[in-house]
Design a protein around this motif. Sequence first.
Motif, PDB file in Angstrom:
ATOM      1  N   GLY A  12       8.463  -2.599  -2.184  1.00 29.41           N
ATOM      2  CA  GLY A  12       7.094  -3.118  -2.157  1.00 29.41           C
ATOM      3  C   GLY A  12       7.095  -4.627  -2.322  1.00 29.41           C
ATOM      4  O   GLY A  12       8.142  -5.249  -2.522  1.00 29.41           O
ATOM      5  N   LEU A  13       5.925  -5.219  -2.241  1.00 36.62           N
ATOM      6  CA  LEU A  13       5.833  -6.674  -2.349  1.00 36.62           C
ATOM      7  C   LEU A  13       6.190  -7.146  -3.753  1.00 36.62           C
ATOM      8  O   LEU A  13       5.881  -6.473  -4.740  1.00 36.62           O
ATOM      9  CB  LEU A  13       4.418  -7.147  -2.016  1.00 36.62           C
ATOM     10  CG  LEU A  13       3.929  -7.028  -0.577  1.00 36.62           C
ATOM     11  CD1 LEU A  13       2.620  -7.783  -0.418  1.00 36.62           C
ATOM     12  CD2 LEU A  13       4.948  -7.537   0.415  1.00 36.62           C
ATOM     13  N   THR A  61       2.197  -1.987   3.006  1.00 36.27           N
ATOM     14  CA  THR A  61       3.496  -2.645   2.846  1.00 36.27           C
ATOM     15  C   THR A  61       4.585  -1.836   3.536  1.00 36.27           C
ATOM     16  O   THR A  61       5.426  -2.377   4.269  1.00 36.27           O
ATOM     17  CB  THR A  61       3.847  -2.819   1.360  1.00 36.27           C
ATOM     18  OG1 THR A  61       2.841  -3.611   0.729  1.00 36.27           O
ATOM     19  CG2 THR A  61       5.198  -3.516   1.204  1.00 36.27           C
ATOM     20  N   GLU A  62       4.586  -0.511   3.310  1.00 35.26           N
ATOM     21  CA  GLU A  62       5.579   0.345   3.951  1.00 35.26           C
ATOM     22  C   GLU A  62       5.431   0.324   5.475  1.00 35.26           C
ATOM     23  O   GLU A  62       6.430   0.308   6.203  1.00 35.26           O
ATOM     24  CB  GLU A  62       5.444   1.783   3.433  1.00 35.26           C
ATOM     25  CG  GLU A  62       5.895   1.971   1.996  1.00 35.26           C
ATOM     26  CD  GLU A  62       4.770   1.695   0.997  1.00 35.26           C
ATOM     27  OE1 GLU A  62       3.752   1.074   1.382  1.00 35.26           O
ATOM     28  OE2 GLU A  62       4.910   2.099  -0.172  1.00 35.26           O
ATOM     29  N   PRO A  93      10.391  15.870   2.225  1.00 35.83           N
ATOM     30  CA  PRO A  93      10.942  15.179   1.065  1.00 35.83           C
ATOM     31  C   PRO A  93      11.637  13.871   1.409  1.00 35.83           C
ATOM     32  O   PRO A  93      11.570  12.906   0.655  1.00 35.83           O
ATOM     33  CB  PRO A  93      11.932  16.213   0.499  1.00 35.83           C
ATOM     34  CG  PRO A  93      11.404  17.535   0.942  1.00 35.83           C
ATOM     35  CD  PRO A  93      10.823  17.266   2.296  1.00 35.83           C
ATOM     36  N   ILE A  94      12.326  13.801   2.553  1.00 36.99           N
ATOM     37  CA  ILE A  94      12.977  12.553   2.959  1.00 36.99           C
ATOM     38  C   ILE A  94      11.933  11.471   3.183  1.00 36.99           C
ATOM     39  O   ILE A  94      12.090  10.331   2.749  1.00 36.99           O
ATOM     40  CB  ILE A  94      13.824  12.786   4.238  1.00 36.99           C
ATOM     41  CG1 ILE A  94      15.024  13.676   3.916  1.00 36.99           C
ATOM     42  CG2 ILE A  94      14.286  11.453   4.811  1.00 36.99           C
ATOM     43  CD1 ILE A  94      15.848  14.052   5.113  1.00 36.99           C
ATOM     44  N   LEU A  95      10.836  11.823   3.845  1.00 33.81           N
ATOM     45  CA  LEU A  95       9.778  10.853   4.076  1.00 33.81           C
ATOM     46  C   LEU A  95       9.168  10.382   2.769  1.00 33.81           C
ATOM     47  O   LEU A  95       8.728   9.239   2.650  1.00 33.81           O
ATOM     48  CB  LEU A  95       8.689  11.454   4.979  1.00 33.81           C
ATOM     49  CG  LEU A  95       9.098  11.801   6.411  1.00 33.81           C
ATOM     50  CD1 LEU A  95       7.883  12.288   7.198  1.00 33.81           C
ATOM     51  CD2 LEU A  95       9.722  10.608   7.119  1.00 33.81           C
ATOM     52  N   ASP A  96       9.119  11.261   1.772  1.00 31.79           N
ATOM     53  CA  ASP A  96       8.543  10.888   0.488  1.00 31.79           C
ATOM     54  C   ASP A  96       9.474   9.975  -0.312  1.00 31.79           C
ATOM     55  O   ASP A  96       9.025   9.069  -0.996  1.00 31.79           O
ATOM     56  CB  ASP A  96       8.235  12.144  -0.339  1.00 31.79           C
ATOM     57  CG  ASP A  96       7.042  12.915   0.223  1.00 31.79           C
ATOM     58  OD1 ASP A  96       6.219  12.285   0.905  1.00 31.79           O
ATOM     59  OD2 ASP A  96       6.957  14.129  -0.021  1.00 31.79           O
ATOM     60  N   ARG A  97      10.784  10.215  -0.213  1.00 34.42           N
ATOM     61  CA  ARG A  97      11.728   9.456  -1.028  1.00 34.42           C
ATOM     62  C   ARG A  97      11.972   8.056  -0.481  1.00 34.42           C
ATOM     63  O   ARG A  97      12.152   7.110  -1.242  1.00 34.42           O
ATOM     64  CB  ARG A  97      13.062  10.206  -1.125  1.00 34.42           C
ATOM     65  CG  ARG A  97      13.031  11.435  -2.024  1.00 34.42           C
ATOM     66  CD  ARG A  97      14.442  11.858  -2.393  1.00 34.42           C
ATOM     67  NE  ARG A  97      15.242  12.165  -1.209  1.00 34.42           N
ATOM     68  CZ  ARG A  97      15.337  13.378  -0.675  1.00 34.42           C
ATOM     69  NH1 ARG A  97      14.662  14.385  -1.201  1.00 34.42           N
ATOM     70  NH2 ARG A  97      16.095  13.583   0.379  1.00 34.42           N
ATOM     71  N   VAL A  98      12.042   7.914   0.830  1.00 33.61           N
ATOM     72  CA  VAL A  98      12.317   6.618   1.454  1.00 33.61           C
ATOM     73  C   VAL A  98      10.983   5.974   1.818  1.00 33.61           C
ATOM     74  O   VAL A  98      10.296   6.414   2.741  1.00 33.61           O
ATOM     75  CB  VAL A  98      13.206   6.778   2.708  1.00 33.61           C
ATOM     76  CG1 VAL A  98      13.536   5.410   3.298  1.00 33.61           C
ATOM     77  CG2 VAL A  98      14.486   7.535   2.350  1.00 33.61           C
ATOM     78  N   GLY A  99      10.626   4.921   1.066  1.00 32.34           N
ATOM     79  CA  GLY A  99       9.284   4.347   1.188  1.00 32.34           C
ATOM     80  C   GLY A  99       8.916   3.919   2.592  1.00 32.34           C
ATOM     81  O   GLY A  99       7.784   4.102   3.043  1.00 32.34           O
ATOM     82  N   ILE A 100       9.876   3.376   3.314  1.00 35.44           N
ATOM     83  CA  ILE A 100       9.580   2.823   4.634  1.00 35.44           C
ATOM     84  C   ILE A 100       9.134   3.901   5.625  1.00 35.44           C
ATOM     85  O   ILE A 100       8.444   3.614   6.609  1.00 35.44           O
ATOM     86  CB  ILE A 100      10.826   2.074   5.167  1.00 35.44           C
ATOM     87  CG1 ILE A 100      10.448   1.095   6.277  1.00 35.44           C
ATOM     88  CG2 ILE A 100      11.889   3.038   5.636  1.00 35.44           C
ATOM     89  CD1 ILE A 100      11.570   0.196   6.683  1.00 35.44           C
ATOM     90  N   GLY A 129      -1.318 -11.460  -8.036  1.00 32.98           N
ATOM     91  CA  GLY A 129      -0.229 -10.871  -8.785  1.00 32.98           C
ATOM     92  C   GLY A 129       0.043  -9.430  -8.426  1.00 32.98           C
ATOM     93  O   GLY A 129       0.460  -8.644  -9.271  1.00 32.98           O
ATOM     94  N   PHE A 130      -0.203  -9.034  -7.168  1.00 38.92           N
ATOM     95  CA  PHE A 130      -0.040  -7.617  -6.825  1.00 38.92           C
ATOM     96  C   PHE A 130       1.389  -7.303  -6.411  1.00 38.92           C
ATOM     97  O   PHE A 130       2.156  -8.161  -5.994  1.00 38.92           O
ATOM     98  CB  PHE A 130      -1.003  -7.201  -5.701  1.00 38.92           C
ATOM     99  CG  PHE A 130      -0.847  -7.981  -4.432  1.00 38.92           C
ATOM    100  CD1 PHE A 130       0.100  -7.631  -3.501  1.00 38.92           C
ATOM    101  CD2 PHE A 130      -1.694  -9.059  -4.157  1.00 38.92           C
ATOM    102  CE1 PHE A 130       0.209  -8.344  -2.316  1.00 38.92           C
ATOM    103  CE2 PHE A 130      -1.576  -9.767  -2.974  1.00 38.92           C
ATOM    104  CZ  PHE A 130      -0.623  -9.415  -2.058  1.00 38.92           C
ATOM    105  N   THR A 131       1.754  -6.043  -6.535  1.00 41.26           N
ATOM    106  CA  THR A 131       3.019  -5.524  -6.062  1.00 41.26           C
ATOM    107  C   THR A 131       2.744  -4.284  -5.247  1.00 41.26           C
ATOM    108  O   THR A 131       1.676  -3.698  -5.315  1.00 41.26           O
ATOM    109  CB  THR A 131       3.971  -5.168  -7.225  1.00 41.26           C
ATOM    110  OG1 THR A 131       3.356  -4.189  -8.047  1.00 41.26           O
ATOM    111  CG2 THR A 131       4.304  -6.403  -8.049  1.00 41.26           C
TER     112      THR A 131
END
Length: 417
Positions: free
Chosen positions: A288-289, A146-147, A4-11, A414-416
């Motif tokens: 994200g970008l 991005t991550e 869950p920690i890996l899922d919550r913190v995007g990086i 125009g991506f994010t």
Amino acid sequence: MGAPILDRVGIFRPLRIRDFRLLWTAMTVSFLGDGIYIVAIAWQVYELSNVPSALAAVGVAWMLPQTFVLLFSGVMSDRLDRRRVMIAGDLIRGVAIGGIGILSVTDSIHMWQLIALVVVYGIGQGIFGPAFSAVVPELVPQELLTEANALDSFVKPFAYQLMGPALGGLLVDHVGTGSAFLFDAATFAFSAATLLRMSVPHRAPVERKTSAFAELKEGLVYVRSRVWLWGGMMAALIGLLLTWGPFDVLMPYIVKNVLHGSAADVGYVFLAGGVAAVLTALVWGQRGLPRHPMRWLYLSWSFASFSIAGFGIANALWQAMFFSMISSAGITTLLVMWFTIVQRFVPTEILGRVSSIDWLISAALVPVSFALTGPAAAAFGARNTMIYAGVAGGLTILATMLVLPGVLDPDREGFTG
């Protein structure tokens, strides 16, 4: 709890992938050693010859061989197993730094020996870099790029600018410069051993009917056909010419001789930049970008370049640390966005060559930057050289964004994310 920690913190999400996790375990330890190196090399050189031109000569020895190696290391990383290419780069660098450490510990080191081993170190760096840039998209899906690049910009400053220099300053002050180099050499051995455990997904064999020169030309043609690629590389060419040498050579000189600091104080300046870089990477990894990443890229880059001038007006260590934080935050934003955009837009079968061309063009004049820094400091003074370099570098980046048509082309997507 871990997942869950890996899922919550995007990086941290790319770390769910085993081979990417191994890659970054290796890199974290290696970057820690590199952070020790940047303090140790500056202190070792200034102990042998306390003039800026001495460290400038070492900088030339480090960067010049990379320029030549980069001509074909990208082709090598597209043709061969990129994991093995990285291991070779690690082993070459480890042997070179270990040699410096042994000479320093035995108190038999001379400037010519130092320069010769730094040349070998630069060759290893030139082999490793393009393979590393090209292997990341093979390990993680596109939606996590991005991550993954934000993690790069988190781990590198955390180890290379924050923990490494702080540890390097303490090692140099308390156990000696040679021991610091030997610790760095051990980190390359650890990195190579960890990369051995990694398995890069098999690439379909490509029938090679052309020579390495022809494949290099193919990469050059691809870059030339895209303004945003060659425009960014040319901006880096001039920007790094103006700022790289002054920062690497004169920042430690100013801390040592103007602010009357120690090796640990040099480490603290790098550490401050590392804190800012880590926080910046966390923000982009989670967010994200932005919608117009190229515009963000150039504005952040110019801001970072202008902040180099701050070292020329700093009168206390905390001020040097402050400007280090500003510069690192801008450069981290640049790196996260640039590498993500390149990895998304450039086909993987040519990514190694484009990465090597990127490294080659961007860093081609860095040896000249080092070579000019010593004479410039002698003519204008270390402080004034830093001011002129920072202002000129920032104006160069802004001019590229405002004057060159097509340099912001990826923003049309125009991506994010």
